[in-house]
Write a protein that holds these residues in place. Structure first.
Motif, PDB file in Angstrom:
ATOM      1  N   VAL A  32       0.839  -0.892  -0.103  1.00  0.00           N
ATOM      2  CA  VAL A  32      -0.161   0.078   0.182  1.00  0.00           C
ATOM      3  C   VAL A  32       0.616   1.373   0.358  1.00  0.00           C
ATOM      4  CG1 VAL A  32      -1.230   1.021   1.507  1.00  0.00           C
ATOM      5  CG2 VAL A  32      -1.971  -0.752   1.209  1.00  0.00           C
ATOM      6  N   ASN A  33       2.042   0.853   0.552  1.00  0.00           N
ATOM      7  CA  ASN A  33       2.961   2.645   0.991  1.00  0.00           C
ATOM      8  C   ASN A  33       3.685   2.084  -0.480  1.00  0.00           C
ATOM      9  OD1 ASN A  33       2.155   3.266   3.286  1.00  0.00           O
ATOM     10  ND2 ASN A  33       3.949   1.417   4.023  1.00  0.00           N
ATOM     11  N   GLN A  34       3.972   1.258  -1.208  1.00  0.00           N
ATOM     12  CA  GLN A  34       5.118   1.518  -2.443  1.00  0.00           C
ATOM     13  C   GLN A  34       3.953   2.248  -3.413  1.00  0.00           C
ATOM     14  OE1 GLN A  34       6.324  -2.394  -4.001  1.00  0.00           O
ATOM     15  NE2 GLN A  34       7.475  -1.336  -5.799  1.00  0.00           N
ATOM     16  N   GLN A  35       2.540   1.929  -3.009  1.00  0.00           N
ATOM     17  CA  GLN A  35       1.816   2.274  -3.853  1.00  0.00           C
ATOM     18  C   GLN A  35       1.031   3.966  -4.206  1.00  0.00           C
ATOM     19  OE1 GLN A  35       0.120   0.763  -7.224  1.00  0.00           O
ATOM     20  NE2 GLN A  35       1.557  -1.029  -6.636  1.00  0.00           N
ATOM     21  N   LYS A  36       1.497   4.128  -2.897  1.00  0.00           N
ATOM     22  CA  LYS A  36       0.654   5.565  -2.660  1.00  0.00           C
ATOM     23  C   LYS A  36       2.249   6.408  -2.965  1.00  0.00           C
ATOM     24  CE  LYS A  36       0.712   8.996   1.410  1.00  0.00           C
ATOM     25  NZ  LYS A  36       0.242   9.096   2.263  1.00  0.00           N
ATOM     26  N   LYS A  37       3.137   6.201  -2.735  1.00  0.00           N
ATOM     27  CA  LYS A  37       4.423   7.067  -3.537  1.00  0.00           C
ATOM     28  C   LYS A  37       4.122   7.211  -5.176  1.00  0.00           C
ATOM     29  CE  LYS A  37       7.623   5.761   0.186  1.00  0.00           C
ATOM     30  NZ  LYS A  37       8.759   5.231   0.600  1.00  0.00           N
ATOM     31  N   SER A  38       3.962   5.687  -5.893  1.00  0.00           N
ATOM     32  CA  SER A  38       3.674   5.459  -6.917  1.00  0.00           C
ATOM     33  C   SER A  38       2.388   6.344  -7.615  1.00  0.00           C
ATOM     34  CB  SER A  38       3.636   3.658  -7.284  1.00  0.00           C
ATOM     35  OG  SER A  38       2.795   3.853  -8.655  1.00  0.00           O
ATOM     36  N   ALA A  39       1.518   6.362  -6.686  1.00  0.00           N
ATOM     37  CA  ALA A  39       0.452   7.283  -7.309  1.00  0.00           C
ATOM     38  C   ALA A  39       1.036   8.916  -7.150  1.00  0.00           C
ATOM     39  CB  ALA A  39      -0.624   6.453  -6.621  1.00  0.00           C
ATOM     40  N   GLU A  40       1.760   9.207  -6.196  1.00  0.00           N
ATOM     41  CA  GLU A  40       1.856  10.058  -5.930  1.00  0.00           C
ATOM     42  C   GLU A  40       3.439  11.229  -6.792  1.00  0.00           C
ATOM     43  OE1 GLU A  40       3.954  10.700  -1.562  1.00  0.00           O
ATOM     44  OE2 GLU A  40       2.171  11.218  -1.436  1.00  0.00           O
ATOM     45  N   ASN A  41       4.468  10.244  -7.586  1.00  0.00           N
ATOM     46  CA  ASN A  41       5.324  10.931  -8.732  1.00  0.00           C
ATOM     47  C   ASN A  41       4.730  10.592  -9.863  1.00  0.00           C
ATOM     48  OD1 ASN A  41       7.426  10.159  -6.549  1.00  0.00           O
ATOM     49  ND2 ASN A  41       8.005   7.839  -7.086  1.00  0.00           N
ATOM     50  N   LYS A  42       3.458  10.201  -9.801  1.00  0.00           N
ATOM     51  CA  LYS A  42       2.480  10.018 -11.500  1.00  0.00           C
ATOM     52  C   LYS A  42       2.136  11.443 -11.604  1.00  0.00           C
ATOM     53  CE  LYS A  42       1.760   4.895 -12.536  1.00  0.00           C
ATOM     54  NZ  LYS A  42       0.986   3.972 -12.738  1.00  0.00           N
ATOM     55  N   THR A  43       1.650  11.397 -10.269  1.00  0.00           N
ATOM     56  CA  THR A  43       0.449  13.234 -10.010  1.00  0.00           C
ATOM     57  C   THR A  43       1.258  13.734 -10.458  1.00  0.00           C
ATOM     58  OG1 THR A  43      -1.119  11.769  -8.470  1.00  0.00           O
ATOM     59  CG2 THR A  43      -0.660  14.327  -8.242  1.00  0.00           C
ATOM     60  N   ASN A  44       2.910  13.536  -9.651  1.00  0.00           N
ATOM     61  CA  ASN A  44       3.153  15.743  -9.337  1.00  0.00           C
ATOM     62  C   ASN A  44       4.016  15.079 -10.775  1.00  0.00           C
ATOM     63  OD1 ASN A  44       2.893  15.912  -6.897  1.00  0.00           O
ATOM     64  ND2 ASN A  44       4.804  14.320  -6.217  1.00  0.00           N
ATOM     65  N   HIS A  45       4.180  14.076 -11.832  1.00  0.00           N
ATOM     66  CA  HIS A  45       4.718  14.340 -12.906  1.00  0.00           C
ATOM     67  C   HIS A  45       3.922  14.356 -13.906  1.00  0.00           C
ATOM     68  CE1 HIS A  45       7.621  13.388 -16.943  1.00  0.00           C
ATOM     69  NE2 HIS A  45       6.489  12.646 -17.126  1.00  0.00           N
ATOM     70  N   ALA A  46       2.670  14.748 -13.434  1.00  0.00           N
ATOM     71  CA  ALA A  46       1.063  15.147 -14.607  1.00  0.00           C
ATOM     72  C   ALA A  46       1.260  16.277 -14.382  1.00  0.00           C
ATOM     73  CB  ALA A  46       0.182  14.175 -14.275  1.00  0.00           C
ATOM     74  N   PHE A  47       1.657  16.875 -12.711  1.00  0.00           N
ATOM     75  CA  PHE A  47       1.382  18.170 -12.891  1.00  0.00           C
ATOM     76  C   PHE A  47       2.246  19.354 -13.443  1.00  0.00           C
ATOM     77  CE2 PHE A  47       2.072  21.818  -9.704  1.00  0.00           C
ATOM     78  CZ  PHE A  47       0.597  22.755 -10.370  1.00  0.00           C
ATOM     79  N   ARG A  48       3.955  18.173 -13.319  1.00  0.00           N
ATOM     80  CA  ARG A  48       4.424  19.343 -14.326  1.00  0.00           C
ATOM     81  C   ARG A  48       4.486  19.039 -15.208  1.00  0.00           C
ATOM     82  NH1 ARG A  48       8.218  18.480 -16.724  1.00  0.00           N
ATOM     83  NH2 ARG A  48      10.843  18.633 -17.288  1.00  0.00           N
ATOM     84  N   THR A  49       4.397  18.438 -16.205  1.00  0.00           N
ATOM     85  CA  THR A  49       3.957  17.835 -17.627  1.00  0.00           C
ATOM     86  C   THR A  49       2.855  19.558 -17.960  1.00  0.00           C
ATOM     87  OG1 THR A  49       4.533  15.880 -17.671  1.00  0.00           O
ATOM     88  CG2 THR A  49       3.093  17.277 -19.826  1.00  0.00           C
ATOM     89  N   THR A  50       2.046  19.563 -17.222  1.00  0.00           N
ATOM     90  CA  THR A  50       0.980  20.439 -17.546  1.00  0.00           C
ATOM     91  C   THR A  50       1.302  22.181 -17.482  1.00  0.00           C
ATOM     92  OG1 THR A  50      -1.000  19.209 -16.436  1.00  0.00           O
ATOM     93  CG2 THR A  50      -1.957  21.368 -16.477  1.00  0.00           C
ATOM     94  N   LEU A  51       2.091  22.306 -16.140  1.00  0.00           N
ATOM     95  CA  LEU A  51       3.068  23.312 -15.934  1.00  0.00           C
ATOM     96  C   LEU A  51       4.066  23.397 -17.166  1.00  0.00           C
ATOM     97  CD1 LEU A  51       3.594  23.287 -12.538  1.00  0.00           C
ATOM     98  CD2 LEU A  51       2.214  24.413 -13.598  1.00  0.00           C
TER      99      LEU A  51
END
Length: 99
Positions: A32-51
């Motif tokens: 669960v912790n690993q999945q949470k970190k993976s989701a956070e990384n994907k969210t941050n990457h998507a936000f950076r791409t949007t910016l």
């Protein structure tokens, strides 16, 4: 009078069940912790791409988060998150914060 027979779990059965539940938790919690970190990384990457997309679309010189917000390239929430999280614009490229 006849005695009633009570059916119940024995102590050994309860210990076995608790042991199995403990093993399952030991397997699930790290995942669960690993999945949470993976989701956070994907969210941050998507936000950076949007910016980065919005910076690329801006036709003026030296964009800032405030200029992009005022010109409606970014929403108020996006600009605030970019500032609060520490994203920067360097030579037209969005640089993610070092965490």
């Amino acid at each position: 009078m006849a005695q009633k027979k009570h059916s119940a779990f024995t102590l050994i059965e309860m210990v076995i069940v608790l042991f199995i539940i403990s093993l399952l938790l030991l397997i699930i919690i790290p995942n669960v912790n690993q999945q949470k970190k993976s989701a956070e990384n994907k969210t941050n990457h998507a936000f950076r791409t949007t910016l980065q997309t919005q910076v690329d679309m801006y036709e003026g010189q030296h964009p800032t988060w405030e200029i992009l917000r005022k010109e409606h390239y970014l929403s108020d929430a996006q600009a605030k998150k970019a500032i609060d999280d520490g994203y920067e614009i360097e030579a037209g490229n969005v640089v993610a914060p070092h965490k």
